[in-house]
Write an enzyme that holds these catalytic residues in place. Structure first.
Site, PDB file in Angstrom:
ATOM      1  N   VAL A  51      33.134  25.896   7.888  1.00  0.00           N
ATOM      2  CA  VAL A  51      32.743  25.683   9.293  1.00  0.00           C
ATOM      3  C   VAL A  51      31.314  26.177   9.534  1.00  0.00           C
ATOM      4  O   VAL A  51      30.515  25.505  10.196  1.00  0.00           O
ATOM      5  CB  VAL A  51      33.737  26.389  10.246  1.00  0.00           C
ATOM      6  CG1 VAL A  51      33.237  26.322  11.689  1.00  0.00           C
ATOM      7  CG2 VAL A  51      35.124  25.765  10.123  1.00  0.00           C
ATOM      8  N   ALA A  52      30.981  27.353   8.985  1.00  0.00           N
ATOM      9  CA  ALA A  52      29.668  27.963   9.225  1.00  0.00           C
ATOM     10  C   ALA A  52      28.537  27.227   8.504  1.00  0.00           C
ATOM     11  O   ALA A  52      27.394  27.201   8.977  1.00  0.00           O
ATOM     12  CB  ALA A  52      29.700  29.417   8.791  1.00  0.00           C
ATOM     13  N   ILE A  89      28.094  23.996   7.908  1.00  0.00           N
ATOM     14  CA  ILE A  89      27.594  22.755   8.542  1.00  0.00           C
ATOM     15  C   ILE A  89      26.745  23.141   9.743  1.00  0.00           C
ATOM     16  O   ILE A  89      27.253  23.748  10.691  1.00  0.00           O
ATOM     17  CB  ILE A  89      28.770  21.852   9.003  1.00  0.00           C
ATOM     18  CG1 ILE A  89      29.719  21.538   7.844  1.00  0.00           C
ATOM     19  CG2 ILE A  89      28.239  20.577   9.665  1.00  0.00           C
ATOM     20  CD1 ILE A  89      29.139  20.681   6.765  1.00  0.00           C
ATOM     21  N   GLU A 147      25.214  23.355  13.175  1.00  0.00           N
ATOM     22  CA  GLU A 147      25.643  22.810  14.479  1.00  0.00           C
ATOM     23  C   GLU A 147      24.556  21.943  15.111  1.00  0.00           C
ATOM     24  O   GLU A 147      24.839  20.997  15.845  1.00  0.00           O
ATOM     25  CB  GLU A 147      25.981  23.953  15.442  1.00  0.00           C
ATOM     26  CG  GLU A 147      27.286  24.658  15.118  1.00  0.00           C
ATOM     27  CD  GLU A 147      27.591  25.786  16.094  1.00  0.00           C
ATOM     28  OE1 GLU A 147      27.028  25.747  17.212  1.00  0.00           O
ATOM     29  OE2 GLU A 147      28.367  26.683  15.749  1.00  0.00           O
ATOM     30  N   ASP A 185       9.243 -16.244   9.548  1.00  0.00           N
ATOM     31  CA  ASP A 185       8.882 -17.629   9.836  1.00  0.00           C
ATOM     32  C   ASP A 185       7.368 -17.766   9.647  1.00  0.00           C
ATOM     33  O   ASP A 185       6.649 -16.759   9.678  1.00  0.00           O
ATOM     34  CB  ASP A 185       9.292 -17.946  11.285  1.00  0.00           C
ATOM     35  CG  ASP A 185       9.040 -19.392  11.664  1.00  0.00           C
ATOM     36  OD1 ASP A 185       9.230 -20.257  10.797  1.00  0.00           O
ATOM     37  OD2 ASP A 185       8.663 -19.652  12.811  1.00  0.00           O
TER      38      ASP A 185
END
Length: 372
Positions: free
Chosen positions: A41-42, A44, A46, A88
């Site tokens: 969790v820590a 990643i 925030e 084109d």
């Protein structure tokens, strides 16, 4: 997406190592699970989603200053990873300011002076009956208009109006004298357009379009005011002349007519001749292509014009590679095998464009399309 996956994989590997080291050090299982989950969790950041969103928003802001509008934020990232640009030709790589340079009726040719949409210009010799009919047909089979040298409609059609005006044939007067009563609009699949007009008690249909397509629908030929049979030998003379004009980077329009007695159709037409016009490359287009090539982005030209015209413009712009036509494209079953070597696609339809882009995507390219 890639950064998120890399961080995720890295965190799982590091957490796994710490978890195993903790167990090897005789720590309790529950304690190590708690530490490992806390670490995942820590680890990643925030602020990552916010940083990415801000980066993309700044990208959109910068592009808006360059007059490029983007609806969705992730599209900035996709555009940044483009490896191929399919473009084109007319109006994108070229100025889209058509000027008729040469007019041709069977075995005779006249050059036309002047530039842009001004009717100041002269013919190398006085146009005869066949030439005047060619100019008249070009102005009548036409949905465009000119207002103070500004085009209302298609620039190619505007060039035909100007060439007629140089011979004293004004579109407004021609339309009043020969009111339109029916039409078959231009379609990219047919590459032709026809209009039917009242000419006294007669009904005359005028047709214009790609020379090779118009020729296929012609069975007769106008020569010195007389209608003659249009055999393969005479058609080959016209096609050779068409190629010579196309090699000069001229866009060539074939024009034909016939008297209509029943329901109008585009068969058994009488070939009048051709009008060849120049559409010079944009000076900034060559620089833009060089910039793309330095950045590792391939530029591919896709056009409905004649192959030789497209190749001549491509050479001026510095596009290198092979050239093929839509007809040749139809015969290829595995385009992805040769798509890396082709720089110019000529005489293509919308279906061909989809086929080209699909083949490039199959080779792993991120493809941008600009123009039509």
């Amino acid at each position: 997406d890639t950064l998120g996956k890399q961080i995720g994989i890295g965190v799982i590997i590091i957490t796994g190592i710490i978890f195993l080291v903790g167990l090897w050090s005789k720590r309790e299982l529950f304690e190590m699970l708690l530490i490992s989950i806390s670490l995942v969790v820590a680890a990643i950041p925030e602020g990552l989603p916010a940083v990415i969103t801000i980066s993309l928003a700044l990208g959109i802001q910068r592009m808006a200053r360059q007059n490029a509008l983007i609806r969705r934020l992730p599209s900035v990232e996709t555009l940044g990873t483009a490896t191929v640009i399919c473009t084109d030709k007319t109006g994108t790589l070229t100025k889209d300011e058509m000027t008729v340079r040469e007019i041709y009726v069977f075995d005779r040719k006249i050059t036309v002076s002047g530039a842009g949409y001004s009717n100041f210009g002269t013919f190398s010799e006085k146009p005869g009956r066949d030439f005047l009919l060619l100019l008249k047909a070009g102005a009548l089979c036409n949905d465009s208009a000119l207002s103070e040298y500004k085009v209302v409609g298609d620039p190619t059609e505007a060039a035909l109006i100007v060439s007629a005006s140089k011979a004293g044939l004004e579109k407004k007067e021609l339309d009043e004298q020969n009111p339109r009563i029916a039409e078959m609009p231009f379609e990219s699949e047919r590459k032709m357009m026809s209009t039917v007009h009242k000419d006294g008690v007669r009904k005359i249909m005028y047709t214009k379009g790609a020379v090779d397509v118009v020729l296929k629908n012609c069975s007769k030929l106008l020569v010195n005011g007389k209608i003659k049979a249009f055999d393969d030998k005479a058609k080959s003379v016209v096609l050779r002349q068409n190629e010579k004009l196309a090699q000069k980077a001229l866009r060539v329009i074939g024009i034909a007519y016939k008297e209509v007695k029943g329901k109008p159709d585009e068969k058994n037409l009488v070939f009048i001749g051709m009008q060849a016009m120049i559409d010079p490359p944009r000076p900034e287009a060559k620089q833009a292509i060089e910039t793309c090539q330095k950045a590792g982005i391939r530029v591919i030209m896709i056009t409905g014009d004649h192959k030789l015209t497209a190749v001549a413009i491509a050479k001026e712009l510095g596009l290198e590679g092979e050239a093929i036509t839509g007809e040749e494209l139809d015969k290829i079953t595995r385009l992805d095998k040769i798509v890396e070597h082709i720089a110019v696609y000529a005489r293509v339809s919308p279906e061909h464009k989809l086929k080209i882009i699909s083949a490039l995507k199959k080779k792993g390219h991120v493809v941008a399309m600009t123009g039509d």
